[in-house]
Design an enzyme around this catalytic site. Structure first.
Site, PDB file in Angstrom:
ATOM      1  N   GLY A  39       0.810  -1.211   0.000  1.00  0.00           N
ATOM      2  CA  GLY A  39       0.000   0.000   0.000  1.00  0.00           C
ATOM      3  C   GLY A  39       0.839   1.254   0.000  1.00  0.00           C
ATOM      4  O   GLY A  39       2.037   1.218   0.307  1.00  0.00           O
ATOM      5  N   ASN A  47       4.226  -0.136   9.999  1.00  0.00           N
ATOM      6  CA  ASN A  47       3.285  -1.178  10.395  1.00  0.00           C
ATOM      7  C   ASN A  47       3.465  -1.589  11.851  1.00  0.00           C
ATOM      8  O   ASN A  47       2.479  -1.827  12.554  1.00  0.00           O
ATOM      9  CB  ASN A  47       3.445  -2.411   9.515  1.00  0.00           C
ATOM     10  CG  ASN A  47       2.527  -2.443   8.311  1.00  0.00           C
ATOM     11  OD1 ASN A  47       2.494  -3.416   7.571  1.00  0.00           O
ATOM     12  ND2 ASN A  47       1.769  -1.389   8.074  1.00  0.00           N
ATOM     13  N   ASN A 104       1.599  -9.115   8.159  1.00  0.00           N
ATOM     14  CA  ASN A 104       0.427  -8.278   7.950  1.00  0.00           C
ATOM     15  C   ASN A 104       0.032  -8.273   6.481  1.00  0.00           C
ATOM     16  O   ASN A 104       0.832  -7.918   5.622  1.00  0.00           O
ATOM     17  CB  ASN A 104       0.730  -6.845   8.406  1.00  0.00           C
ATOM     18  CG  ASN A 104      -0.385  -5.878   8.034  1.00  0.00           C
ATOM     19  OD1 ASN A 104      -1.546  -6.154   8.273  1.00  0.00           O
ATOM     20  ND2 ASN A 104      -0.029  -4.758   7.431  1.00  0.00           N
ATOM     21  N   ARG A 181       2.830   9.218   4.771  1.00  0.00           N
ATOM     22  CA  ARG A 181       2.481   8.262   3.725  1.00  0.00           C
ATOM     23  C   ARG A 181       2.594   8.908   2.332  1.00  0.00           C
ATOM     24  O   ARG A 181       3.028   8.274   1.379  1.00  0.00           O
ATOM     25  CB  ARG A 181       1.067   7.740   3.946  1.00  0.00           C
ATOM     26  CG  ARG A 181       0.928   6.760   5.107  1.00  0.00           C
ATOM     27  CD  ARG A 181       1.611   5.442   4.779  1.00  0.00           C
ATOM     28  NE  ARG A 181       1.358   4.430   5.778  1.00  0.00           N
ATOM     29  CZ  ARG A 181       0.898   3.207   5.531  1.00  0.00           C
ATOM     30  NH1 ARG A 181       0.624   2.848   4.298  1.00  0.00           N
ATOM     31  NH2 ARG A 181       0.748   2.337   6.495  1.00  0.00           N
ATOM     32  N   HIS A 265      -8.328  -3.028   8.807  1.00  0.00           N
ATOM     33  CA  HIS A 265      -7.274  -3.876   8.251  1.00  0.00           C
ATOM     34  C   HIS A 265      -6.014  -3.902   9.109  1.00  0.00           C
ATOM     35  O   HIS A 265      -5.216  -4.818   8.986  1.00  0.00           O
ATOM     36  CB  HIS A 265      -6.946  -3.375   6.848  1.00  0.00           C
ATOM     37  CG  HIS A 265      -6.166  -4.338   6.013  1.00  0.00           C
ATOM     38  ND1 HIS A 265      -6.598  -5.618   5.736  1.00  0.00           N
ATOM     39  CD2 HIS A 265      -4.964  -4.211   5.372  1.00  0.00           C
ATOM     40  CE1 HIS A 265      -5.711  -6.230   4.965  1.00  0.00           C
ATOM     41  NE2 HIS A 265      -4.711  -5.408   4.731  1.00  0.00           N
ATOM     42  N   TRP A 266      -5.824  -2.894   9.949  1.00  0.00           N
ATOM     43  CA  TRP A 266      -4.604  -2.787  10.748  1.00  0.00           C
ATOM     44  C   TRP A 266      -4.870  -3.199  12.198  1.00  0.00           C
ATOM     45  O   TRP A 266      -4.874  -2.375  13.108  1.00  0.00           O
ATOM     46  CB  TRP A 266      -4.076  -1.357  10.729  1.00  0.00           C
ATOM     47  CG  TRP A 266      -3.545  -0.901   9.402  1.00  0.00           C
ATOM     48  CD1 TRP A 266      -3.044  -1.678   8.394  1.00  0.00           C
ATOM     49  CD2 TRP A 266      -3.453   0.457   8.940  1.00  0.00           C
ATOM     50  NE1 TRP A 266      -2.633  -0.890   7.342  1.00  0.00           N
ATOM     51  CE2 TRP A 266      -2.871   0.414   7.645  1.00  0.00           C
ATOM     52  CE3 TRP A 266      -3.784   1.690   9.494  1.00  0.00           C
ATOM     53  CZ2 TRP A 266      -2.638   1.576   6.900  1.00  0.00           C
ATOM     54  CZ3 TRP A 266      -3.551   2.844   8.756  1.00  0.00           C
ATOM     55  CH2 TRP A 266      -2.981   2.778   7.476  1.00  0.00           C
TER      56      TRP A 266
END
Length: 287
Positions: A39, A47, A104, A181, A265-266
């Site tokens: 991503g 992460n 992950n 990001r 998702h995390w």
């Protein structure tokens, strides 16, 4: 290589024939290998930085930075393929006989592949979403479609929309998160690597090649995982919906499934304490 120096105290590197692999190391004890997902702007540090101190009290934590994501060298080719290869190179280079692995999303798929092909080198395996196959939900999921749109035409609003698809609680998407990001994701080399994986044309080509191949799909090989496996999942995951957990939960012989409520998702970030508690109990459980 990323210019973020906040983790300089843990950053290490190892040389391979394909290029330099960088990783973060903290703690003592049995080796625990942590593999990040994919991503825009992802790194292993981003992460797992929040979990590192916790697990470092019990393990020698090794957060591998996959090739092509802006920290390790870009090995070229499809980032998922080079990620698989890099784990083999990394474990060999550090002389590790056996590891526990936390993976992950994409890192979970890489971890399962490694466990299948090197069963004597994986003691226990933990995945965080991202594996299996859509059963009741359409595929690819919402988050993957948003990821493709950003990769083909990166804009800040598209990045924000994708980040919101990753979480249950929108408050997690801070301006600081968006900025770090954005800087990483729009780095020319990192973006070029992402397009080899998630550009719409490249993604379609990869899917078509997989469908045309005589090789079974990854989800059909999960019965070959020998390691005790903990599947962790956010109940509200919009990238890899929860129904994807059904095949690995049923077919991995020693699998168990832990679902976190109010979680996207995390799981390691959004349900940090619950995730750490469940994973540590699994890793420390007597054989």
């Amino acid at each position: 290589m990323t210019s973020d120096l906040s983790y300089s105290g843990t950053l290490r590197e190892v040389f391979t024939d394909a290029g330099v692999l960088r990783y973060h190391e903290a703690g003592d004890g049995p080796p625990l290998l942590l593999l990040h997902g994919s991503g825009p702007g992802v790194t292993g540090w981003r992460n797992f930085q929040g979990n590192l101190d916790f697990f470092a009290e019990h393990f020698r934590c090794l957060v591998l930075e996959f090739p092509g994501f802006g920290v390790s060298d870009d090995f070229g080719g499809h980032p998922m393929v080079t990620a698989h290869d890099s784990v083999v190179e990394f474990v060999e280079a550090l002389g590790l006989d056996c590891v526990d692995i936390v993976g992950n999303s994409m890192g979970g798929g890489v971890a399962i592949s490694y466990a299948i092909n090197h069963p004597d080198r994986v003691r226990r395996l933990i995945t965080i979403g991202g594996i299996g196959k859509n059963i009741f939900s359409p595929g690819p999921g919402e988050g993957i479609k948003l990821l493709q749109e950003f990769t083909d035409k990166p804009t800040r609003p598209r990045l924000v929309e994708w980040l919101h698809s990753m979480v249950f609680d929108p408050a997690i998407v801070t301006e600081e998160l968006i900025e770090e990001r954005w800087v990483q994701a729009t780095d020319p080399e990192t973006l070029a690597s992402a397009r080899r994986m998630y550009g719409k044309a490249a993604f379609a080509q990869f899917v078509n090649a997989a469908e045309a191949s005589d090789a079974p799909p990854p989800w059909a090989m999960m019965h070959k995982v020998k390691s005790p496996t903990l599947l962790t999942w956010g109940r509200d995951d919009r990238v890899s919906p929860l129904d994807m957990a059904l095949i690995p939960m049923r077919t991995i012989p020693k699998a168990e499934l832990h679902v976190f409520p109010n979680c996207g998702h995390w799981a390691m970030i959004e349900q940090k304490e619950a995730f750490e508690s469940a994973v540590l109990a699994f890793l420390l459980r007597k054989e």
